[in-house]
Design a protein around this motif. Structure first.
Motif, PDB file in Angstrom:
ATOM      1  N   UNK A  57      -4.104  -2.337 -63.473  1.00  0.00           N
ATOM      2  CA  UNK A  57      -3.473  -1.019 -63.547  1.00  0.00           C
ATOM      3  C   UNK A  57      -4.424   0.023 -64.117  1.00  0.00           C
ATOM      4  N   UNK A  58      -5.129  -0.319 -65.190  1.00  0.00           N
ATOM      5  CA  UNK A  58      -6.049   0.665 -65.800  1.00  0.00           C
ATOM      6  C   UNK A  58      -7.134   1.047 -64.793  1.00  0.00           C
ATOM      7  N   UNK A  59      -7.644   0.018 -64.113  1.00  0.00           N
ATOM      8  CA  UNK A  59      -8.702   0.270 -63.123  1.00  0.00           C
ATOM      9  C   UNK A  59      -8.165   1.190 -62.024  1.00  0.00           C
ATOM     10  N   UNK A  60      -6.889   0.983 -61.657  1.00  0.00           N
ATOM     11  CA  UNK A  60      -6.300   1.825 -60.611  1.00  0.00           C
ATOM     12  C   UNK A  60      -6.100   3.260 -61.079  1.00  0.00           C
ATOM     13  N   UNK A  61      -6.029   3.502 -62.371  1.00  0.00           N
ATOM     14  CA  UNK A  61      -5.977   4.880 -62.890  1.00  0.00           C
ATOM     15  C   UNK A  61      -7.375   5.474 -62.991  1.00  0.00           C
ATOM     16  N   UNK A  62      -8.323   4.628 -63.358  1.00  0.00           N
ATOM     17  CA  UNK A  62      -9.670   5.112 -63.659  1.00  0.00           C
ATOM     18  C   UNK A  62     -10.464   5.402 -62.387  1.00  0.00           C
ATOM     19  N   UNK A  63     -10.316   4.523 -61.388  1.00  0.00           N
ATOM     20  CA  UNK A  63     -11.092   4.727 -60.152  1.00  0.00           C
ATOM     21  C   UNK A  63     -10.821   6.079 -59.484  1.00  0.00           C
ATOM     22  N   UNK A  64      -9.556   6.469 -59.263  1.00  0.00           N
ATOM     23  CA  UNK A  64      -9.342   7.787 -58.640  1.00  0.00           C
ATOM     24  C   UNK A  64      -9.895   8.921 -59.507  1.00  0.00           C
ATOM     25  N   UNK A  65      -9.733   8.773 -60.833  1.00  0.00           N
ATOM     26  CA  UNK A  65     -10.175   9.850 -61.709  1.00  0.00           C
ATOM     27  C   UNK A  65     -11.672  10.102 -61.563  1.00  0.00           C
ATOM     28  N   UNK A  66     -12.441   9.017 -61.499  1.00  0.00           N
ATOM     29  CA  UNK A  66     -13.891   9.213 -61.445  1.00  0.00           C
ATOM     30  C   UNK A  66     -14.454   9.155 -60.029  1.00  0.00           C
ATOM     31  N   UNK A  67     -13.564   8.937 -59.038  1.00  0.00           N
ATOM     32  CA  UNK A  67     -14.004   9.128 -57.656  1.00  0.00           C
ATOM     33  C   UNK A  67     -13.546  10.489 -57.168  1.00  0.00           C
ATOM     34  N   UNK A  68     -12.738  11.170 -57.990  1.00  0.00           N
ATOM     35  CA  UNK A  68     -12.172  12.472 -57.665  1.00  0.00           C
ATOM     36  C   UNK A  68     -11.420  12.409 -56.347  1.00  0.00           C
TER      37      UNK A  68
END
Lengths: 219, 572
Positions: B286-297
């Motif tokens: 879940x954390x990875x799924x929040x972090x990936x969009x944030x830093x892939x914009x």
């Protein structure tokens, strides 16, 4: 470092499955790690390019759900074939040798039924930590435990079966190669678990019979 | 929003009912336990790297376990038992579910606090009690539990084979179960009842889907573990025979037990402990799924697929437990059933991985520290997942079961997966939790060192497993067939020491940034979910006014907008 050379009829079957899975997982390993690296290098925001506004793609999503599912299904079928072959109970045939392995903290008690083919009679032959089996003859190994759970593991046979108190288990195998192998306890059984080591000797029939006679004489 | 009155120090920071403080309490405690669990592993690596070599100063720490500084077999067994128990029960589960579950759920669903704040406080305070009970084993006669974290009876169930340390272990785990259940009740109630207006289930961040599924798993599985532990305690202390069959002979004495089943324990234990593996990995996913969009914009690729795959993993995860028991003496036909369910669970797992790749594709990737940890998570989790397929195949498992292959597999899932996920989470939400930012260059160095040394320790384990080296053995040189692994084991041990030392950098960065880090501001990562719309750290009550949610959680790079992120409450 790969699997030790197999020494039972089961080994080539298990090894074949192992290699199939290694090729498949190896392919996906390189595919996914490769994409990961490629995307990070290619789409690294250097010049401030804007990301694509994409929420998904139904077609692609179906493909990457269905393709792995089909591959896993095939793997399951292939595994089941081998599993049934290894584990299904087999009738006791006249040529089959029977042996009992009784595990205890921290030794393997091995017992052969002797000439009458019956256990618990006066001609039983017993040894400790020495399991001999003739090459080319099917064997039924009955596994029991006196105290805690142990596990009968002979890497070259590709066989592992827990020895459970109160629950006799058995494995069928047929050695294909003469040699000396280690019998390693694979289930934690107490402070001496690490040194619960036995030896398995597979040898031609005559030598095996000779060994049985000598062992009986030395009892 | 109700008024929140000022509280004294004790009510505010120690016996707090504020979900954020409780989350931070779980965070600090679990980090300390993980450091301790890591030290236990270092002692094991010492023995495996240099079997029988003396470590003279250790005699003062453990006079019975390491007389003259040389480890005895019993002590080695205690070490791996406590390493596993501490890492799983007091490290990974509390940091993912306890720390992040508590901290994030109310903030991300737009609630002022958890549904039951007092239960929440109790959930935290049961945790150190449980840990103290389990660890007290080190100070009783015979030492701590030494039957592995899986504690298979009869070894664990007999007074003759395990001392009072085992009783303390089982009692402590029961207490911890209560802590988990109280937390889970809260998470489920909060997600269902306390979402802000407009926050439909399909607008929840994936981390919340993951934590919610985890909470449901915890609620359904933990009581079974508690039941098993209580039966074990009865067998140990009242002479019952739930797991103890007739006819056992220990030290030449026939024991009076009769009628029990040794492998019943394994069914009950894994009925909890396999879902527990998902409890330990889903939140990280879940954390990875929040972090990936944030830093892939970029919006997450296939939101519904990712969300529902978490639910699918949770549901099917309940039907795979006996894949730990293929060689246990269980009916082989049952083995087939569990092989099928285990293969099935790989499908939603694959969907997640591919969707993460889809998220990176055509993004505009910012390689911050949390992003590196998230990418590290994916890369390592793939190895953990793929090696699981070998173990799912019943015939191949016959060879690998209880060898180092399994040890490698579980560490790729729980360290490579869960722990990189936890590092990603900590570095990502640290600014929100403490109002300051962690140092980026130090964070990146820590990531690369951890990534490198982790692989140097864990990857060779697959080689050991292929060579047929059983796990949980104090001195593998007892087997002439394993002696050739000495060099490899020594290399792994040195890498393990470096891995542990690298964590000092993280500890230093964490503590330094707590007091001296750059001020973070509300939304340092330019992210979109609700927690980034309130001050860092958020005040008691979280939001000045109840947020009204207008859109999904990952609206990045929306065409025609000046900024490349759009908050969940932002008007068009």
């Amino acid at each position: 470092m790969l699997l030790p050379e197999g020494a039972s009829t089961i080994a080539p079957e298990v090894d074949r499955l192992f290699w199939i899975i290694l090729w498949i997982t190896g392919f996906f390993f390189f595919l996914v790690q490769g994409c990961l690296l490629l995307f990070v290098l290619k789409y690294h925001s250097r010049g401030g390019q804007k990301a694509a506004y994409v929420h998904g793609n139904a077609m692609v999503e179906v493909v990457w759900t269905v393709v792995p599912a089909v591959i896993l299904l095939l793997l399951t079928v292939a595994s089941q074939k081998v599993w049934a072959q290894i584990r299904s109970p087999r009738p006791i045939t006249p040529g089959m040798i029977q042996v009992e392995v009784l595990a205890e903290q921290f030794a393997w008690n091995v017992r052969y039924p002797g000439p009458d083919g019956q256990f618990d009679t006066s001609d039983d032959i017993t040894t400790i930590n020495q399991l001999h089996l003739p090459v080319g003859r099917p064997a039924l190994v009955r596994i029991r435990s006196k105290d805690v759970i142990h596990s009968f593991f002979v890497p070259q046979f590709r066989i592992k079966q827990d020895a459970v108190p109160g629950l006799p288990t058995q494995v069928w195998l047929e050695p294909t190669k003469a040699g000396e192998y280690e019998l390693r306890c694979a289930e934690l059984c107490g402070l001496g678990h690490y040194r619960m080591r036995g030896y398995v000797t597979t040898e031609p029939e005559e030598q095996f019979q000779k060994w049985l006679t000598e062992t009986k004489a030395n009892e | 929003m109700s008024e929140h009155k000022r509280l004294g120090f004790v009510r505010k920071y120690i016996f707090s009912t504020d979900h954020k403080i409780i989350g931070i309490q779980f965070l600090f405690s679990s980090l300390i336990f993980m450091a301790f669990g890591g030290l236990l592993a270092m002692l094991m690596r010492w023995q495996l790297g240099w079997p029988g070599a003396a470590l003279p100063w250790m005699e003062k720490v453990a006079p019975a376990g390491m007389p003259g500084g040389v480890m005895v077999p019993e002590y080695y067994n205690m070490l791996f038992t406590m390493h596993g128990s501490v890492m799983i029960f007091f490290g990974v589960i509390p940091i993912l579910a306890g720390a992040f579950g508590n901290y994030l759920i109310p903030l991300k669903v737009g609630a002022p606090d958890m549904a039951f704040p007092r239960l929440n406080m109790l959930s935290y305070w049961l945790f150190p009690i449980a840990a103290a009970t389990v660890l007290a084993g080190f100070f009783v006669e015979g030492g701590a539990a030494a039957s592995g974290w899986t504690a298979y009876p009869p070894l664990s169930g007999l007074k003759e084979t395990m001392g009072p340390g085992q009783t303390l272990w089982a009692a402590g785990v029961v207490v911890l179960g209560f802590s988990s259940i109280l937390g889970a009740v809260n998470y489920v109630a909060t997600v269902i009842n306390h979402r802000a207006p407009g926050m439909s289930f399909h607008r929840l961040p994936i981390s919340i889907w993951a934590l919610f599924t985890t909470a449901v798993l915890t609620l359904l599985a933990t009581p079974v573990l508690a039941a098993a532990m209580i039966l074990l305690l009865l067998d140990r202390s009242l002479g019952t025979s739930f797991f103890l069959p007739a006819g056992m002979i220990v030290d030449g004495n026939l024991l009076p037990h009769a009628g029990g089943q040794a492998i019943l324990w394994q069914h009950l234990f894994w009925f909890y402990s396999h879902p527990a593996v998902y409890i330990m990995i889903l939140p990280a996913m879940g954390f990875v799924s929040d972090i990936l969009p944030t830093f892939s914009r970029k919006p997450i690729f296939g939101y519904h697929a990712i969300a529902y795959s978490a639910v699918a993993i949770g549901a099917v995860g309940f039907l795979v437990w006996a894949h730990h028991m293929f060689q246990s003496g269980m009916n082989p036909t049952l083995g087939t059933t569990f092989m099928i369910s285990t293969m099935v669970v790989a499908v939603p797992t694959g969907v997640k991985v591919f969707s993460w790749l889809g998220t990176l594709w055509r993004g505009s990737i910012r390689l911050t520290t949390p992003m590196l940890h998230a990418l590290g998570f994916i890369s390592m989790f793939i190895i953990g997942g793929l090696t699981g397929i070998f173990l799912a195949s019943t015939p191949v498992d016959m060879y690998f079961h209880d060898t180092y292959f399994v040890v490698g597999h579980i560490h790729y899932v729980l360290f490579g997966g869960s722990l990189f996920g936890a590092f990603a989470g900590i570095t990502f939400w640290f600014p929100k939790m403490f109002g300051r930012r962690m140092n980026e260059p130090w964070g990146k160095i820590h990531f690369w060192l951890t990534f490198l040394f982790f692989n140097c320790v864990m990857f060779p384990m697959f080689s050991l497993g292929l060579g047929g080296m059983p796990r949980r053995i104090y001195d593998y040189t007892q087997y002439p067939g394993l002696v050739h692994f000495a060099g490899l084991n020594r290399m792994m041990s040195m890498a393990a020491f470096c891995l542990m030392a690298s964590q000092l950098l993280f500890a230093f960065n964490f503590l330094y940034s707590l007091f001296r880090g750059k001020k973070a501001g509300e939304n340092p990562w330019e992210a979109t979910t609700l927690e980034w719309e309130t001050p860092s750290p958020p005040p008691h009550g979280n939001f000045a006014k109840t947020p009204v949610v207008l859109r999904g959680p990952y609206e990045f790079s929306v065409p025609g907008r000046e900024r490349d992120w759009q908050l969940q409450t932002e008007e068009d």
